[in-house]
Design an enzyme around this catalytic site. Structure first.
Site, PDB file in Angstrom:
ATOM      1  CB  ALA A 112      45.242  26.675  28.723  1.00  0.00           C
ATOM      2  CE  LYS A 113      43.598  31.710  35.752  1.00  0.00           C
ATOM      3  NZ  LYS A 113      44.826  31.739  36.526  1.00  0.00           N
TER       4      LYS A 113
END
Ligand code: GLU
Length: 336
Positions: free
Chosen positions: A262-263
């Protein structure tokens, strides 16, 4: 030619991004594998935008995602920007189909109104488990079956209740193209599940089933995070008398902490790589190499991988990306 005959026996696959954020390498690998699967079988590839979660959808992201997938070297025969026989390819414009499916479930006595909040469910559940989807629904409102002749119950728009579908106990089994034989018991795991949310939008499980059938999908290639959803989707297919597609759940990419990439891991988005001037063949080559479809460091466009995909066995294990690997991606370098 009737709609059905036109698609007879042809492999049809899709990628169904939610326009809620930038596509990162994990999403891109799933898209690449879905595309390779369709193309290696001489099939059609469909792009469908899943924008029903209005609270999370971000304006402009759909176009960015499509541009970046094209930059990577993917193409599609049908989609929001190219049209096609199953248009529209954006879920927010397909409400009538979801409404028809809800009506059918109500007519068959499977749908009930549920006014429970998340908190009510957590408190009422006898053995709440903190799964990703929350505790199992304890059946609180199960008796409040929707009478399809009362228009307000199925009317579109915000309501003080969600609609859930009744789930009977029992294993749902399927043979997954990568994960092999799988069995889940949705009644034990999630219980009766939401098919229309309180905000009036069709829930993911319903929309995906209705659309995959309406778009004549023969294969659903997607991330392994959706493996357990598949059992609920098969139940909906059965309830709506829709064909069940073949499922191929591809392993996820995990961040250094073992959680889905994820980011917050500093996961690089396709957009960042593109802006940094990294050639798309390097990105596609790296993604392919993580699945054993390219040599480490090889630069290759997706079209160059199609022939290698046929008969290749994808690992069931997730790929863990190391911090160093992420840094190298940002720098556009080769290697793991
Ligand atoms: N829209 C879903 C997602 O972005 C994918 C759904 C699917 O492929 O069935 O995670």
């Amino acid at each position: 030619m009737p709609h059905g005959a036109k698609f007879a026996r042809m492999v049809r696959g899709r990628f169904a991004p939610s326009p809620t954020g930038a596509l990162h390498l994990g999403n891109a690998r799933t898209a690449l594998l879905a595309w390779l699967h369709a193309r290696a079988h001489g099939g059609a590839f469909v792009m469908r935008v899943e924008d029903l979660d209005v609270g999370r959808v971000r304006p402009g992201i759909m176009q960015t995602q499509l541009d970046e997938l094209r930059w990577l070297g993917l193409d599609w025969d049908e989609g929001p920007d190219v049209g096609g026989p199953c248009a529209p390819y954006v879920q927010s414009r397909r409400q009538a189909l979801y409404d028809a499916a809800l009506r059918r479930l109500a007519e068959d006595g499977r749908l009930f109104q549920c006014t429970c909040s998340r908190r009510d469910i957590a408190q009422a559940a006898s053995a709440p488990h903190a799964g990703e989807e929350g505790p199992r629904y304890p059946g609180t409102c199960r008796a409040r079956l929707v009478d399809p002749s009362v228009p307000s119950l199925l009317a579109h728009g915000r309501a003080h209740f969600a609609l859930r579908v009744r789930v009977e106990a029992g294993d749902v089994c399927f043979s997954d193209g990568v994960m092999g034989d799988c069995c889940f018991d949705p009644a034990a795991e999630t219980g009766d599940f939401v098919v229309r949310r309180k905000d009036g939008a069709a829930a993911y499980q319903l929309a995906v089933v209705v659309d995959d059938a309406a778009m004549r999908m023969t294969h659903v290639v997607r991330g392994a995070d959706l493996l357990s959803s598949t059992a609920r989707q098969i139940l909906l297919c059965r309830a709506l008398a829709l064909p069940v597609p073949e499922f191929v759940h591809v392993p996820l990419m995990l961040g250094p902490d073992g959680e889905r990439l994820a980011k917050r891991h500093g996961a690089v988005s396709l957009g960042e790589l593109r802006e940094a001037g990294v050639p798309p063949e390097r990105v596609a080559g790296w993604l392919a190499a993580t699945c054993g479809l390219a040599q480490p460091g090889e630069a290759v466009a997706p079209a160059g991988v199609v022939a290698r995909f046929h008969g290749a066995r994808l690992s069931t294990a997730p790929t863990t990306v190391t911090q160093a690997g992420l840094a190298r991606r940002r720098g556009g370098g080769a290697g793991g």
